[in-house]
Design a protein around this motif. Structure first.
Motif, mmCIF file in Angstrom:
data_model
loop_
_atom_site.group_PDB
_atom_site.id
_atom_site.type_symbol
_atom_site.label_atom_id
_atom_site.label_comp_id
_atom_site.label_asym_id
_atom_site.label_seq_id
_atom_site.Cartn_x
_atom_site.Cartn_y
_atom_site.Cartn_z
ATOM 1 N N ALA A 1 25.284 -10.950 63.077
ATOM 2 C CA ALA A 1 24.698 -9.481 64.218
ATOM 3 C C ALA A 1 25.402 -9.473 65.742
ATOM 4 C CB ALA A 1 22.759 -10.520 64.208
ATOM 5 N N GLY A 2 25.610 -9.740 66.422
ATOM 6 C CA GLY A 2 25.986 -9.981 66.914
ATOM 7 C C GLY A 2 28.145 -9.729 66.415
ATOM 8 N N GLN A 3 28.366 -9.707 65.286
ATOM 9 C CA GLN A 3 29.920 -8.530 65.462
ATOM 10 C C GLN A 3 29.378 -7.709 64.939
ATOM 11 O OE1 GLN A 3 31.352 -11.715 62.449
ATOM 12 N NE2 GLN A 3 32.721 -12.788 64.076
ATOM 13 N N LEU A 4 28.584 -6.689 64.321
ATOM 14 C CA LEU A 4 27.500 -5.927 63.071
ATOM 15 C C LEU A 4 27.156 -5.458 64.527
ATOM 16 C CD1 LEU A 4 27.031 -4.178 60.900
ATOM 17 C CD2 LEU A 4 24.937 -5.007 60.970
ATOM 18 N N ILE A 5 27.022 -5.832 65.450
ATOM 19 C CA ILE A 5 26.409 -5.078 67.440
ATOM 20 C C ILE A 5 27.838 -3.992 67.619
ATOM 21 C CG2 ILE A 5 25.029 -5.048 69.126
ATOM 22 C CD1 ILE A 5 22.925 -6.733 67.813
ATOM 23 N N ALA A 6 28.357 -5.639 67.948
ATOM 24 C CA ALA A 6 29.689 -5.023 68.578
ATOM 25 C C ALA A 6 30.374 -3.893 67.846
ATOM 26 C CB ALA A 6 30.853 -6.591 69.043
ATOM 27 N N LEU A 7 30.862 -3.950 66.825
ATOM 28 C CA LEU A 7 31.956 -2.927 66.019
ATOM 29 C C LEU A 7 30.458 -1.801 65.949
ATOM 30 C CD1 LEU A 7 32.705 -4.779 62.712
ATOM 31 C CD2 LEU A 7 34.046 -3.337 64.498
ATOM 32 N N VAL A 8 29.342 -1.307 65.625
ATOM 33 C CA VAL A 8 28.317 -0.733 65.256
ATOM 34 C C VAL A 8 28.805 0.777 67.430
ATOM 35 C CG1 VAL A 8 26.022 0.777 65.044
ATOM 36 C CG2 VAL A 8 26.914 -1.102 64.107
ATOM 37 N N SER A 9 28.107 -0.890 68.073
ATOM 38 C CA SER A 9 28.532 0.350 69.553
ATOM 39 C C SER A 9 29.982 0.921 69.959
ATOM 40 C CB SER A 9 28.377 -1.074 70.776
ATOM 41 O OG SER A 9 28.890 -2.015 70.496
ATOM 42 N N THR A 10 30.779 0.168 69.318
ATOM 43 C CA THR A 10 32.350 0.662 69.721
ATOM 44 C C THR A 10 32.171 1.991 68.904
ATOM 45 O OG1 THR A 10 33.082 -1.203 70.206
ATOM 46 C CG2 THR A 10 34.103 0.393 69.902
ATOM 47 N N LEU A 11 32.259 1.564 68.131
ATOM 48 C CA LEU A 11 32.347 2.893 66.949
ATOM 49 C C LEU A 11 31.384 4.352 67.606
ATOM 50 C CD1 LEU A 11 32.402 1.562 63.204
ATOM 51 C CD2 LEU A 11 34.019 2.783 64.467
ATOM 52 N N GLY A 12 30.383 3.471 67.753
ATOM 53 C CA GLY A 12 29.066 4.663 68.699
ATOM 54 C C GLY A 12 29.852 4.881 69.715
ATOM 55 N N ALA A 13 30.247 4.445 70.463
ATOM 56 C CA ALA A 13 31.094 4.889 71.621
ATOM 57 C C ALA A 13 31.925 6.465 72.024
ATOM 58 C CB ALA A 13 31.679 3.697 72.585
ATOM 59 N N ILE A 14 32.567 5.844 70.056
ATOM 60 C CA ILE A 14 33.896 6.880 70.285
ATOM 61 C C ILE A 14 32.749 8.201 69.910
ATOM 62 C CG2 ILE A 14 35.676 7.446 68.388
ATOM 63 C CD1 ILE A 14 36.716 4.224 68.089
ATOM 64 N N VAL A 15 32.229 8.547 68.432
ATOM 65 C CA VAL A 15 31.255 9.178 68.694
ATOM 66 C C VAL A 15 30.672 9.822 70.017
ATOM 67 C CG1 VAL A 15 29.784 10.307 67.327
ATOM 68 C CG2 VAL A 15 30.672 8.252 66.627
ATOM 69 N N VAL A 16 30.399 9.139 71.148
ATOM 70 C CA VAL A 16 29.808 9.957 71.795
ATOM 71 C C VAL A 16 30.522 10.448 72.769
ATOM 72 C CG1 VAL A 16 28.818 9.627 74.244
ATOM 73 C CG2 VAL A 16 27.567 8.295 71.961
ATOM 74 N N VAL A 17 31.997 9.490 73.127
ATOM 75 C CA VAL A 17 32.740 10.248 73.807
ATOM 76 C C VAL A 17 33.440 11.563 73.468
ATOM 77 C CG1 VAL A 17 35.724 9.939 74.359
ATOM 78 C CG2 VAL A 17 33.849 8.182 74.820
ATOM 79 N N VAL A 18 33.522 11.277 72.005
ATOM 80 C CA VAL A 18 34.192 13.036 71.715
ATOM 81 C C VAL A 18 32.767 14.222 71.985
ATOM 82 C CG1 VAL A 18 34.735 14.386 69.291
ATOM 83 C CG2 VAL A 18 35.586 12.118 70.091
ATOM 84 N N ILE A 19 31.999 13.777 71.488
ATOM 85 C CA ILE A 19 31.032 14.741 71.292
ATOM 86 C C ILE A 19 30.764 15.743 72.958
ATOM 87 C CG2 ILE A 19 28.649 15.274 70.927
ATOM 88 C CD1 ILE A 19 27.933 13.326 68.129
ATOM 89 N N GLY A 20 30.321 14.155 73.573
ATOM 90 C CA GLY A 20 30.674 14.373 75.034
ATOM 91 C C GLY A 20 31.692 15.756 75.688
ATOM 92 N N SER A 21 32.853 15.430 74.946
ATOM 93 C CA SER A 21 34.549 15.903 76.086
ATOM 94 C C SER A 21 34.319 17.594 74.876
ATOM 95 C CB SER A 21 35.279 14.979 74.992
ATOM 96 O OG SER A 21 36.538 16.058 75.253
ATOM 97 N N VAL A 22 33.716 17.951 73.352
ATOM 98 C CA VAL A 22 33.982 19.235 72.900
ATOM 99 C C VAL A 22 32.507 19.431 73.832
ATOM 100 C CG1 VAL A 22 33.531 20.343 71.240
ATOM 101 C CG2 VAL A 22 34.460 17.814 71.216
ATOM 102 N N LEU A 23 31.299 19.448 73.699
ATOM 103 C CA LEU A 23 29.839 19.637 74.017
ATOM 104 C C LEU A 23 29.230 20.382 75.498
ATOM 105 C CD1 LEU A 23 27.690 18.870 70.871
ATOM 106 C CD2 LEU A 23 29.442 20.532 71.073
ATOM 107 N N TYR A 24 30.189 18.973 76.451
ATOM 108 C CA TYR A 24 29.616 19.001 77.886
ATOM 109 C C TYR A 24 30.532 18.729 78.584
ATOM 110 C CZ TYR A 24 25.202 17.519 75.379
ATOM 111 O OH TYR A 24 23.900 17.867 74.105
ATOM 112 N N GLY A 25 32.078 18.633 77.914
ATOM 113 C CA GLY A 25 33.140 18.787 78.964
ATOM 114 C C GLY A 25 32.925 17.493 79.610
ATOM 115 N N TRP A 26 32.471 16.292 78.940
ATOM 116 C CA TRP A 26 33.265 15.311 79.714
ATOM 117 C C TRP A 26 34.193 14.424 80.325
ATOM 118 C CZ3 TRP A 26 29.597 11.176 77.207
ATOM 119 C CH2 TRP A 26 28.452 11.320 77.305
#
Length: 472
Positions: A259-284
């Motif tokens: 469960a911990g490993q799955l959360i680690a992977l999902v949160s890291t992949l989620g961070a990548i998605v958030v970084v990309v979306i934030g960069s494109v849409l919000y000028g992060w």
């Protein structure tokens, strides 16, 4: 006593960058200070052609070099923090063993042809994002992920850096839909934004193929002989740099994610998605990227049993691994500080642009690319370089019969390809630092691809100028 023989050793990356800062200071005593008048057009500061004039000399002395180095660290402080926080998140992810477990079934232990399919998929994703301007500074945030993926399939850190960085820049340095380069250059050249897309997509495809082949050849070479790795140093065992060798990792590689490993992977992949979306849409920018990975570190640590103190300890340990990468970024920025404080950047641009008015259109187009390559050493920002050089290149192109679209492409080639080698490019130097690659080793290795890219660029510019490409 036996007299020791002198043996030349290439300076470390930080030492080399400091030497270049000293050299830049020497140039401020030799090159006349000067500037162009500028005008503000919407959100872009443009240089006004024909307004270059000399100003009072501002030579930079030894003390200025030292203070410029400090200022370089101040200017890149947020990027440095981002790199360290990403390192901490990746370190915690590595400690969980989630990457090895996930890739155990996908890559078959990393010993078969799936490696190159994985490489193609990663690079294809990165190159499309690069061409659309999504991946520039965010590339640094993804390099550690590429590294642990490559190590999970038995390769070195350099392979992971190439998959991500070269994948992104095989698209970014053509950028048929890149708002930070083409989006700045086209309006200055009074051309429709993103016009000529068909030709640029063709150029992008060829550039991506060359880059992918280059990376695959490197992967095959180090599979056959690990000492050819850019991470190899005399005395190292193969297990020290090939594949993930974290002795502190106690996770059981059973092929099933906890469960911990799955959360680690999902949160890291989620961070990548958030970084990309934030960069494109919000000028992060780097501050927001750093905050995202700080949160990821906290989530991974607390959900994998490290507790508050354990998470803090591992977070600091992960940051410490990135100190060298952060210092490289700081020292690289110091060079630009010296050139700017010495007021010689515009002088360099002015004198480099002068030869264009005395040659034919075809040779002039290729010379324009060379000039932009040199200028990129001093102005590594794609949008910044476009704002400075395009107001000069456009009237020069008109006078010499070079089409404006070809002039824009010459700028793209010069600014883009050089981004992968120049020591003043913060994204490159940060990526090399994260991967533990010495800059001199990188340049020697990359020279083959760079030469092929420039030959291809010369062929394309010659053809496009000969047919009078306008791209509209």
């Amino acid at each position: 006593m036996e007299k020791k023989k002198f043996k030349f050793e290439m300076p470390s990356t930080c030492a080399l960058l400091f030497m270049l800062t000293i050299f830049a200071a020497i140039l401020t005593w030799v090159i006349p200070a000067g500037e162009f008048d500028t005008e503000q057009v919407e959100n872009t500061t443009r240089v006004i052609a024909g307004t270059y004039h000399a100003i009072e000399q501002s030579p930079q002395g030894p003390w200025d070099v030292l203070t410029a180095t400090i200022q370089g660290f101040q200017n890149s402080a947020v990027l440095l923090v981002m790199v360290m926080f990403i390192g901490a998140a990746v370190h915690l992810l590595q400690k969980t063993g989630a990457i090895e477990v996930a890739f155990k079934s996908i890559a078959g232990g990393g010993k078969n042809a799936n490696d190159y399919v994985i490489a193609f998929a990663i690079m294809l994703f990165m190159t499309i994002g690069g061409a659309c301007g999504v991946f520039a500074n965010p590339t640094v945030a993804l390099v550690p992920i590429g590294i642990i993926l490559s190590q999970a399939i038995g390769l070195d850190a350099a392979s992971g850096m190439m998959l991500v960085y070269l994948g992104a820049y095989s698209g970014f340095n053509i950028g048929w839909a890149n708002p930070s380069t083409l989006g700045v250059a086209h309006p200055i050249a009074e051309l429709p934004v993103f016009s000529g897309m068909g030709v640029r997509i063709f150029i992008h495809i060829i550039n991506f193929i060359m880059t992918y082949v280059f990376v695959v050849m490197y992967m095959k070479r180090i599979r056959k002989d690990p000492t050819k790795s850019l991470n190899y140093e005399p005395g190292l065992k193969t297990s020290d740099f090939m594949g993930l060798q974290d002795e502190g990792n106690t996770a059981e590689l059973s092929g099933h994610l906890s469960a911990g490993q799955l959360i680690a992977l999902v949160s890291t992949l989620g961070a990548i998605v958030v970084v990309v979306i934030g960069s494109v849409l919000y000028g992060w920018g780097n501050s927001q990227f750093a905050a995202v990975f700080l949160l990821v570190s906290i989530i991974i640590g607390l959900t994998n049993g490290y507790g508050i103190n354990g998470t803090t300890k591992e977070f600091i340990a992960g940051c410490s691994k990135m100190v060298n990468a952060g210092f490289i970024v700081g020292f690289a920025n110091a060079i630009s500080v010296v050139l700017t404080n010495g007021h010689i950047l515009n002088t360099i641009v002015y004198y480099l642009s002068m030869p264009l008015s005395s040659v034919g259109s075809v040779l002039g187009a290729n010379l324009m690319m060379v000039i932009n390559t040199i200028i990129n050493l001093f102005i590594p920002s794609g949008s910044g370089q476009a704002a400075v050089v395009m107001p000069l290149m456009v009237p020069t192109a008109d006078l010499t019969g070079i089409t404006r679209q070809v002039a824009v492409q010459a700028y793209q080639f010069g600014a883009g390809f050089a981004d992968c080698v120049i020591p003043t490019a913060g994204t490159l130097m940060g990526s090399l630092g994260i991967a533990g690659i010495a800059w001199n080793k990188w340049v020697k290795n990359y020279a083959v691809l760079l030469a092929a890219q420039f030959v291809f660029a010369v062929i394309m510019l010659t053809i496009l100028q000969t047919v009078g490409w306008t791209g509209v």
